[in-house]
Design a protein around this motif. Sequence first.
Motif, PDB file in Angstrom:
ATOM      1  N   PHE A 277      36.691  45.785 121.748  1.00  0.00           N
ATOM      2  CA  PHE A 277      37.346  46.477 122.858  1.00  0.00           C
ATOM      3  C   PHE A 277      38.831  46.672 122.571  1.00  0.00           C
ATOM      4  N   SER A 278      39.486  45.672 121.981  1.00  0.00           N
ATOM      5  CA  SER A 278      40.920  45.887 121.735  1.00  0.00           C
ATOM      6  C   SER A 278      41.120  46.963 120.689  1.00  0.00           C
ATOM      7  N   GLU A 279      40.284  46.977 119.647  1.00  0.00           N
ATOM      8  CA  GLU A 279      40.453  48.017 118.626  1.00  0.00           C
ATOM      9  C   GLU A 279      40.371  49.403 119.260  1.00  0.00           C
ATOM     10  N   VAL A 280      39.342  49.583 120.093  1.00  0.00           N
ATOM     11  CA  VAL A 280      39.146  50.923 120.657  1.00  0.00           C
ATOM     12  C   VAL A 280      40.182  51.207 121.737  1.00  0.00           C
ATOM     13  N   MET A 281      40.437  50.232 122.607  1.00  0.00           N
ATOM     14  CA  MET A 281      41.319  50.506 123.742  1.00  0.00           C
ATOM     15  C   MET A 281      42.772  50.680 123.317  1.00  0.00           C
ATOM     16  N   ILE A 282      43.195  49.946 122.313  1.00  0.00           N
ATOM     17  CA  ILE A 282      44.603  50.042 121.917  1.00  0.00           C
ATOM     18  C   ILE A 282      44.872  51.345 121.179  1.00  0.00           C
ATOM     19  N   THR A 283      43.839  51.884 120.537  1.00  0.00           N
ATOM     20  CA  THR A 283      44.081  53.104 119.775  1.00  0.00           C
ATOM     21  C   THR A 283      43.565  54.356 120.485  1.00  0.00           C
ATOM     22  N   PHE A 290      44.474  59.881 132.291  1.00  0.00           N
ATOM     23  CA  PHE A 290      45.477  59.851 133.352  1.00  0.00           C
ATOM     24  C   PHE A 290      45.594  61.204 134.041  1.00  0.00           C
ATOM     25  N   MET A 291      45.288  62.279 133.302  1.00  0.00           N
ATOM     26  CA  MET A 291      45.380  63.589 133.913  1.00  0.00           C
ATOM     27  C   MET A 291      44.386  63.726 135.057  1.00  0.00           C
ATOM     28  N   TYR A 292      43.264  63.061 134.925  1.00  0.00           N
ATOM     29  CA  TYR A 292      42.299  63.085 136.016  1.00  0.00           C
ATOM     30  C   TYR A 292      42.775  62.256 137.198  1.00  0.00           C
ATOM     31  N   LEU A 293      43.413  61.159 136.906  1.00  0.00           N
ATOM     32  CA  LEU A 293      43.725  60.198 137.962  1.00  0.00           C
ATOM     33  C   LEU A 293      45.033  60.489 138.672  1.00  0.00           C
ATOM     34  N   MET A 304      49.823  59.093 125.332  1.00  0.00           N
ATOM     35  CA  MET A 304      49.509  57.845 126.022  1.00  0.00           C
ATOM     36  C   MET A 304      48.649  56.931 125.145  1.00  0.00           C
ATOM     37  N   GLN A 305      49.122  56.716 123.964  1.00  0.00           N
ATOM     38  CA  GLN A 305      48.356  55.925 123.005  1.00  0.00           C
ATOM     39  C   GLN A 305      49.237  54.755 122.581  1.00  0.00           C
ATOM     40  N   LEU A 306      48.719  53.546 122.658  1.00  0.00           N
ATOM     41  CA  LEU A 306      49.545  52.382 122.338  1.00  0.00           C
ATOM     42  C   LEU A 306      49.852  52.313 120.841  1.00  0.00           C
ATOM     43  N   LEU A 307      48.837  52.566 120.036  1.00  0.00           N
ATOM     44  CA  LEU A 307      49.029  52.567 118.582  1.00  0.00           C
ATOM     45  C   LEU A 307      48.227  53.716 118.005  1.00  0.00           C
ATOM     46  N   SER A 308      48.708  54.281 116.918  1.00  0.00           N
ATOM     47  CA  SER A 308      47.995  55.414 116.338  1.00  0.00           C
ATOM     48  C   SER A 308      46.633  54.967 115.807  1.00  0.00           C
ATOM     49  N   THR A 309      45.676  55.888 115.812  1.00  0.00           N
ATOM     50  CA  THR A 309      44.310  55.565 115.412  1.00  0.00           C
ATOM     51  C   THR A 309      44.250  54.984 114.000  1.00  0.00           C
TER      52      THR A 309
ATOM     53  N   SER B 123      56.140  39.291 130.432  1.00  0.00           N
ATOM     54  CA  SER B 123      55.364  40.520 130.257  1.00  0.00           C
ATOM     55  C   SER B 123      56.180  41.791 130.488  1.00  0.00           C
ATOM     56  N   PRO B 124      57.014  41.878 131.551  1.00  0.00           N
ATOM     57  CA  PRO B 124      57.798  43.125 131.652  1.00  0.00           C
ATOM     58  C   PRO B 124      58.732  43.316 130.466  1.00  0.00           C
ATOM     59  N   VAL B 125      59.305  42.218 129.960  1.00  0.00           N
ATOM     60  CA  VAL B 125      60.203  42.344 128.804  1.00  0.00           C
ATOM     61  C   VAL B 125      59.445  42.947 127.628  1.00  0.00           C
ATOM     62  N   ILE B 126      58.236  42.423 127.390  1.00  0.00           N
ATOM     63  CA  ILE B 126      57.442  42.924 126.264  1.00  0.00           C
ATOM     64  C   ILE B 126      57.085  44.391 126.487  1.00  0.00           C
ATOM     65  N   ILE B 127      56.619  44.707 127.705  1.00  0.00           N
ATOM     66  CA  ILE B 127      56.153  46.073 127.967  1.00  0.00           C
ATOM     67  C   ILE B 127      57.311  47.061 127.888  1.00  0.00           C
ATOM     68  N   ILE B 128      58.410  46.740 128.604  1.00  0.00           N
ATOM     69  CA  ILE B 128      59.553  47.659 128.587  1.00  0.00           C
ATOM     70  C   ILE B 128      60.105  47.767 127.171  1.00  0.00           C
ATOM     71  N   GLY B 129      60.244  46.640 126.514  1.00  0.00           N
ATOM     72  CA  GLY B 129      60.764  46.631 125.137  1.00  0.00           C
ATOM     73  C   GLY B 129      59.925  47.516 124.240  1.00  0.00           C
ATOM     74  N   TYR B 130      58.598  47.374 124.349  1.00  0.00           N
ATOM     75  CA  TYR B 130      57.714  48.138 123.468  1.00  0.00           C
ATOM     76  C   TYR B 130      57.858  49.635 123.718  1.00  0.00           C
ATOM     77  N   PHE B 131      57.836  50.035 124.992  1.00  0.00           N
ATOM     78  CA  PHE B 131      57.863  51.459 125.259  1.00  0.00           C
ATOM     79  C   PHE B 131      59.230  52.081 124.956  1.00  0.00           C
ATOM     80  N   LEU B 132      60.283  51.295 125.202  1.00  0.00           N
ATOM     81  CA  LEU B 132      61.609  51.790 124.868  1.00  0.00           C
ATOM     82  C   LEU B 132      61.734  51.974 123.356  1.00  0.00           C
ATOM     83  N   PHE B 133      61.217  50.984 122.640  1.00  0.00           N
ATOM     84  CA  PHE B 133      61.229  51.059 121.179  1.00  0.00           C
ATOM     85  C   PHE B 133      60.458  52.283 120.705  1.00  0.00           C
ATOM     86  N   ARG B 134      59.263  52.449 121.281  1.00  0.00           N
ATOM     87  CA  ARG B 134      58.433  53.581 120.871  1.00  0.00           C
ATOM     88  C   ARG B 134      59.118  54.913 121.181  1.00  0.00           C
TER      89      ARG B 134
END
Lengths: 337, 457, 234
Positions: A277-283, A290-293, A304-309, B123-134
Amino acid sequence: MTDILNALVLFSNFVLIPSLAYGSQLALGALGVTLIYSILRFANFAHADMMAFGTMVTVLGTWWLQSLGISLGPLPTALLALPFAILAAIGMSLLIDRSVYRFYRTKRSSPAIFVIASTGVMFLLNGIVRFIIGPNDQRFADGERFIIRAREFKTLTGLDEGLAIKVSQVLTVGIAVMLVIALFMFLQKTRMGKAMRAYSDNEDLALLSGINPERVVMITWIITAILATIAGTLYGLDKSFKPFTYFQLLLPFFAAAIVGGIGNPVGAIVGGFVIAFSEVMITYAYKKFFMYLLPQSMAPEGMMQLLSTDYKFAVSFIILVIVLLVKPTGLMKGKVV
Amino acid sequence: MTNSLRPVLAFSIMAILFLLVGFMQSWSVALAIFNLCLISSIMTLGVNIQWGYAGLFNVGTMGFAALGGLAAVLVSKDPVPEAWSAGGLNLLFAVLVAIAAVSAIVLIFRRMSKGPGRALVLSPVIIIGYFLFRYFFDMATQDIEAVNPAVTGYLGGLGLPIILSWVVGGAFAAGAAWLIGKVVLGLRSDYLAIATLGIAEITIAIMKNEDWLARGVKNVAGLPRPVPYEVDLQEADWFISLIETLHSGTLSAFTGDDRVAQLATLVMQSSSIFVKLCYSGLFLAVLLIILTMSIKALNSPWGRMMRAIRDNETAASAMGKNVTKRHLQVFIIGSAVVGIAGTMLTTLDGQLTPGSYNPLRFTFLIWVMVIVGGSGNNLGSVLGGFLIWFVWIEAEPVGVWLIEVSTTWMVESNPVRLHLMESAQHMRLFTMGLVLLLVMRFNPGGILPEGIQKERR
Amino acid sequence: MSFLSGQAMFGGYGGADILNGCTIDVSKGEIAVILGPNGAGKSTAMKALFGMLNLREGKVTLDGVDITATSPQDRVKLGMAFVPQTSNVFVSMTVEENLEMGAYLRDDDINTTMEQVFDLFPILAEKRHQAAGELSGGQRQQVAVGRALMTQPQVLMLDEPTAGVSPIVMDELFDRILEIRNAGIAVLMVEQNARQALNIADIGYVLVTGENRHTDTGEALLASPEVRRSFMGG
């Protein structure tokens, strides 16, 4: 309302269902790693290659059956070839144990020596598989591909988003669940299963109780070979069979086993799903979700991607390293010998 | 056989093997293998420092070698000023954000006690830090990678002589080893193995995907060389006259145009051999320096302490030795040596190709070298590096030859024969596994065992 | 003729010998206790009798048969049971499973034996479905002894069964051991609590540096001023 449904369907199609299938495959692989670890007390680097070996036999068997015109109708022919592959993998495992590991067991060598020996086995199996079937991608899935196609789902429900469920995904989850139940029944209810747990818990005391260690080890290899072959075949049906890809699954297996708590079978399953789940959800790119919601004005700009695929594989290693640092015993309490 | 004779004999056999290749295949091939053997031995020395001296089970060799390769690019390539001006500022911001966020996290971790309160602040530090960095980082990379992507699309290097990168590569690896060692050295041996294997994979993943750094899988080719180019040699008068004198015997048989043509061919062939010899000289010098230092270190009080810790960690720590600190030390030194070898390899290749790093070749093969050569023995490591690389390369032609001979009774187009011929290259994996297992089983000390005869379990 | 007998045993774990010719005998329906100062080779003598240590010299007989070369596992089959001092239960398994594992070698119905063990240690019946690792120290010792009894042994060997348990639990445990003896089993144990152990002992062996120093009935040893001075603080 339909927007929420669309978002949910989208999420299921691209995250939930693929992760469930991949998680089941990882769980089966991690179970093998964890069993070897708890009984033989070393991290088996050759596990993924044993999986490749078993799957190779399945592939060859499938081709042979296909050439004879035998099939299972809507189900993949590979299921028919699977029992032979399991037998081959069991034979190979026992042969390797006899010729390699038993020597170090009687010498009571340190785990590091076992691990190095297992890398030797890894090379051997890797060579055998590539020698026989070659290094290339092989597809061997046949029969019906889908239980429901995205287009059918759309016309059926009237939603904008489609949901596709592959036969291989359902097979994977179904077989994995049955296998896990069978394994737990074995470990909890049978004399041999209990003896395995006793041996894993306290080797010396198990010997004092008259438990035959060679027998425990043999049964362990047999179970691991079964798990590895089935996991490999399911993975191959879901994606495809390529020796190098299988070799690379070793780290996600270790990650799953350690994240869940190595030596703990329940942990291996939990770990498998956590990693998948983390592999799929993070990438996954959540833009459409979000466009739907969200209302149109708040529609996200980026992917809106945490890490590139590209980092999909790295995710499991990152989780592994974090768990090793923060909680080396894993989520469920594993044993740290 | 006495112990002093054993290395001499082993290395003589190795020399004969090279001569055989020289006569039977070609001298160019022999030298190519020889150069890679030299690099392999240095890598093996690095792993031996960790495993043989201190019993550290590092399976992340690939990562350190790749970091060394990265150093070669970052030192030797010319900088790309357009890329710096396009994305440099944002990259700087990204780095500053990262530093700020990490220090904040560390500070919170140290100052606050464990509990939901800490998690709530963290957690907010990590989240804000990460997105600001990105935010800054994504802008930076996008701009950098847009600069002439077909040729550059990355920040470039410093434009310094590549030979400097050999030191920098070692330093890169040492830095990474310090960071990793701080974190993972407390783990038991096979956990350490898994952790280092994972970290190596992460390193490669980063190098493959961060195009702004070294073009990722688009590779950086055309690295400058520390030795002359063949084309320059072929036009250099001194080189031509050197070849003329060396081959005067052969040339005397020709006259006129024939002689000129013959000389041209000889110059052509010799230029590539000459280049390879230059590399050999450089690599050999590095190998000898590292080998001497390793042998000296092993026999010093420091080395004795290391081995004491390896053989009985509990006793050593009871005697007041700081085991963790020593382990960290040895982990850094060994990794640095691997890093140097990795830089040398990239230098020899003339290009950095992150896609080519494969754990079988860059990690596990090195381990085979250590074990087969004789763990704990520096000369053994060098021999292991030579022998195993030699076998790795020659297993394929020998395998093909063996299959050819054993299938002569089959028709040319026999599918079994064709399949076997095609698969011959995979024999090397099998051979490696077999060699490793056989040595471990029947000669656990390796070909040149550690001097002190002590049973290692 | 004693049932289990180790005669003139010499041996150690490589290096210097720890046992220097000591002799230990125990008969059925008898409790034999091995005493001695630290490093006297008490536990080593016990392990030698169970085959966990190779003897350089001397022999071990069971019911008159020479078993010196028999492996510990095979000695279990011959009716010997051993309770180690530490890690003597399967911590992750339930009490009942621990007992089942004790009877691993048996193919007949083990329920009667299990009931007997539960009669002997009623608390175990109550906690039969609890993991042994969750029990108190004294209860763990009961599980350990119970596990050993599941093979229906003729000889029960206990390595410091009362180490680390409270005095009340110790008395309780010694009472149970007396019951076990009365069932006709030969009991051999190593003990630190010399006075209490000699109280229930039929015969006591005092070892010093791997040799027999005093051998007598429990009562006589308790009465001996020399033994009292050396091992019981006066």
